[in-house]
Design an enzyme around this catalytic site. Structure first.
Site, PDB file in Angstrom:
ATOM      1  CB  SER A 150      -0.928   0.007   1.213  1.00  0.00           C
ATOM      2  OG  SER A 150      -0.180  -0.117   2.418  1.00  0.00           O
TER       3      SER A 150
ATOM      4  CD  GLU B  72      -4.733  10.223  16.544  1.00  0.00           C
ATOM      5  OE1 GLU B  72      -3.974   9.453  17.190  1.00  0.00           O
ATOM      6  OE2 GLU B  72      -5.312  11.196  17.064  1.00  0.00           O
TER       7      GLU B  72
ATOM      8  CG  HIS C 252      -1.678   3.149   4.951  1.00  0.00           C
ATOM      9  ND1 HIS C 252      -2.194   2.489   6.054  1.00  0.00           N
ATOM     10  CD2 HIS C 252      -1.360   2.190   4.044  1.00  0.00           C
ATOM     11  CE1 HIS C 252      -2.198   1.190   5.817  1.00  0.00           C
ATOM     12  NE2 HIS C 252      -1.695   0.985   4.606  1.00  0.00           N
TER      13      HIS C 252
END
Length: 649
Positions: A35, A216, A220
């Site tokens: 990701s 939070e 990422h």
């Protein structure tokens, strides 16, 4: 025979076509990973971004990026799901495969993704490398980016054995290694715990439609973070993969963003050198803006400047001045970039603050803070910060008075750098201006004061005072005076005065920011009552005077000076018009608010370009107020970027 010739011709044409296609095919960079590298779906308004998503913006159109990275994938699951098979079948000689895994290989609770760093993880990476080379491709290994996890101010490693595993495979297989873990960790650590959050998906509840509950997330990246990591990657690629260096073009992307500013003048008179201020926080470029270019409709470049107003090392406002005809509008094109620029514009303002050392030399400083009980008025050359436009100069006293004092000029130009507010005899003989007002205990030209219902009062007692120069030009100067712990009318006030002087202007904008909403505190400002002066008031916030007096205590060397002063307070703040012995004043307040604003201006009779009678001066200040009541209307729009977002999915 004709059939045979035709057949040969067809074969030759097919051969040439195939050769041409191979020649026209651009090299491809295939991205495989997780990701932190992956492209997200912009249609869903997801604030998350991967660094591979923005990588094409750093590269020329001579190379293609295919981003096959996907959220949640490990070196194991990426292959098991058939994703590698899709990539491998497309690799041609000279293509690159960027390989970044590790985040999800660490998930021991998920057997579909977990890979032992001493065993399966290493073997998976080796297999990707081997199969890339078998197809003529060039593998490049990347260590996973660092997570933003701080403990006692220090960044903490979360990847453990997976980082040395990647390095070991790179060494064993003689594969180029881009150590993103090292460079991102250094970046997060340098920025610190708080500032580094701006690169990750930290979203407050109720502020983003995609994540209404807030998040939070220390793993990422947001768009700014993706751009930051992509830059770090490209910096290292340029050094370690020389064959890709010719394709790297920082200027094509470099955090670039284009805006259009439509500036409307609804006043029935032309605006000259009208300030145009673009709030970059509202423009939300998604990166740290380090340079900007402004062009008018015909392509003329307009001098501009970027100002960091809150001291976080990020530009908050873009500023330029422009002429706008009456009842009309102009459009300006703005190009923001993360890469610094070498552009230099002519200086149309100037600021300085000097401290006198033991040898009598004047040392430039940018900011000075002292306890409220300290008196350094006489250690500050010209008693505080001084600043000028082509027309006028001001200084702010560094004491409890915080008086705005003035310097008049014979001719348009700049004098502070040479004269430092105190011209010598030779400079005076050359036509330099000088201090033109003895302010004594008055409010001088528009100083904000306390009000005890009888007279103006100074800002004392206080816990601390700070005076600083925030911006030196070339389009405007920004000077601030910060007061902490002012005991006033039953309150303890912390406030900052901001003084703005624009190119081509003689007037000064004074903004006052409070850290807490005001209650019923009453302040005052206005102009000094020069001995024997004539005054003018519109009784709705505008007060002016015209008078003659000695500018300093030395009445032998210096002649009397005639000056015109004026201050305007927006009606919403005005409470009452009042008078004390040294001043013409209005009282003002702003219950429930944290902000006040007023404006002040002056002229000197010595000016070859100024006003010669009180009637001319009072007529000018009436028009000046009218102009201030008709501010420019500025609409900023994002222009569509043509080609930086070139991603093949």
């Amino acid at each position: 025979m004709r059939k045979y010739v035709l057949y040969l011709t067809l074969v030759f044409c097919l051969f040439i076509a195939g050769f041409t296609n191979r020649e026209e095919r651009k090299p491809v960079i295939f991205l495989i990973g997780d990701s932190t590298m992956a492209t997200k779906d912009p249609a869903r308004m997801n604030p998350e971004r991967g660094w591979g998503e923005v990588l094409p913006g750093f590269l020329s159109t001579g190379i293609v990026v295919e981003n096959h990275a996907r959220n949640g994938r490990s070196s194991r699951s990426f292959r098991d799901e058939g994703r590698w098979e899709q990539v491998a079948g497309r690799i041609r000689e000279g293509d690159y495969v960027f390989i970044q895994f590790g985040h999800n290989d660490e998930k021991a609770e998920d057997p579909a993704r977990y890979s032992d760093p001493e065993g399966a993880f290493r073997e998976n990476l080796k297999r990707y490398i081997r199969e890339t080379r078998e197809r003529g491709g060039i593998p490049v290994l990347f260590t996973p980016i660092a997570r933003r996890v701080f403990k006692d101010g220090a960044l903490t490693d979360t990847h453990g054995a997976w980082i040395p595993a990647v390095k070991a495979v790179a060494e064993e297989t003689q594969t180029t290694l881009i150590d993103l873990n090292k460079s991102t960790a250094a970046c997060w650590q340098t920025a610190g715990d708080s500032a580094s959050r701006s690169w990750f998906v930290w979203v407050a509840p109720g502020t983003h439609p995609f994540i209404p509950e807030g998040r939070e997330d220390n793993t990422h990246l947001n768009l700014a973070g993706a751009r930051q990591v992509a830059r770090l990657a490209v910096d290292e690629i340029q050094e370690k993969v020389p064959a890709l260096a010719p394709y790297i073009q920082y200027e094509r992307y470099d955090g670039a963003k284009s805006l259009s500013a439509v500036v409307r003048n609804s006043w029935n008179k032309k605006r000259t050198d009208a300030p145009v201020v673009v709030d970059l926080r509202e423009a939300d470029p998604g990166f740290v803006v380090r340079s900007a270019v402004v062009t008018a409709e015909g392509g003329e470049e307009i001098p501009c400047q970027l100002d960091d107003l809150d001291g976080d090392r990020q530009a908050d406002e873009l500023v330029f001045v422009a002429d706008v005809p009456a009842n009309s509008r102009r459009t300006f094109h703005i190009r923001l970039a993360e890469r610094p620029s070498e552009r230099k514009y002519p200086e149309r303002v100037y600021a300085q603050m000097l401290v006198s050392d033991k040898k009598g030399k004047h040392v430039p400083v940018q900011s000075v803070t002292v306890p409220g009980t300290s008196d350094i008025y006489n250690q500050m050359h010209h008693h505080g910060p001084a600043f000028e436009s082509e027309l006028v100069a001001y200084r702010i006293y560094f004491d409890q008075k915080q008086t705005i004092d003035i310097y008049g000029k014979f001719r348009k130009g700049f004098e502070l750098k040479e004269a430092q507010f105190y011209p010598d005899d030779a400079q005076l003989a050359r036509g330099f201006g000088d201090d033109v007002l003895r302010v004594s205990g008055s409010c001088g030209a528009g100083t904000l004061k306390g009000w005890n219902r009888e007279k103006a009062t100074h800002m004392e007692p206080v816990a601390a005072r700070t005076e600083r120069i925030v911006a030196y030009g070339p389009v405007r100067t920004v000077v601030e005076v910060e007061v902490s712990g002012w005991q006033y009318q039953g309150s303890e006030l912390n406030l900052t005065h901001r003084y703005l002087l624009y190119a081509g202007h003689r007037d000064l904008t004074v903004e006052t920011f409070f850290d807490e909403p005001l209650r019923e505190e009453l302040f005052c400002t206005g102009v000094q009552d020069i001995e024997g002066s004539l005054s003018y008031s519109d009784h709705r916030g505008l007060i002016a005077c015209w008078g003659t007096d000695w500018p300093v205590n030395d009445t032998v060397k210096y002649a009397k000076e005639t000056v015109g002063l004026a201050t305007w307070i927006p009606t919403r703040y005005v409470r009452e018009e009042v008078k004390d012995k040294p001043n013409y004043l209005y009282t003002l307040s702003a219950p429930g608010e944290k902000y006040l604003r007023h404006h002040t201006v002056f002229t000197s009779l010595k000016e070859s370009f100024g006003y010669k009678t009180p009637e001319a001066w009072f007529a000018y200040v009436r028009e000046w107020k009218e102009e201030l009541e008709h501010p420019l209307e500025i609409e900023v729009k994002t222009e569509v970027e043509a080609d930086w977002f070139r991603i093949t999915r």
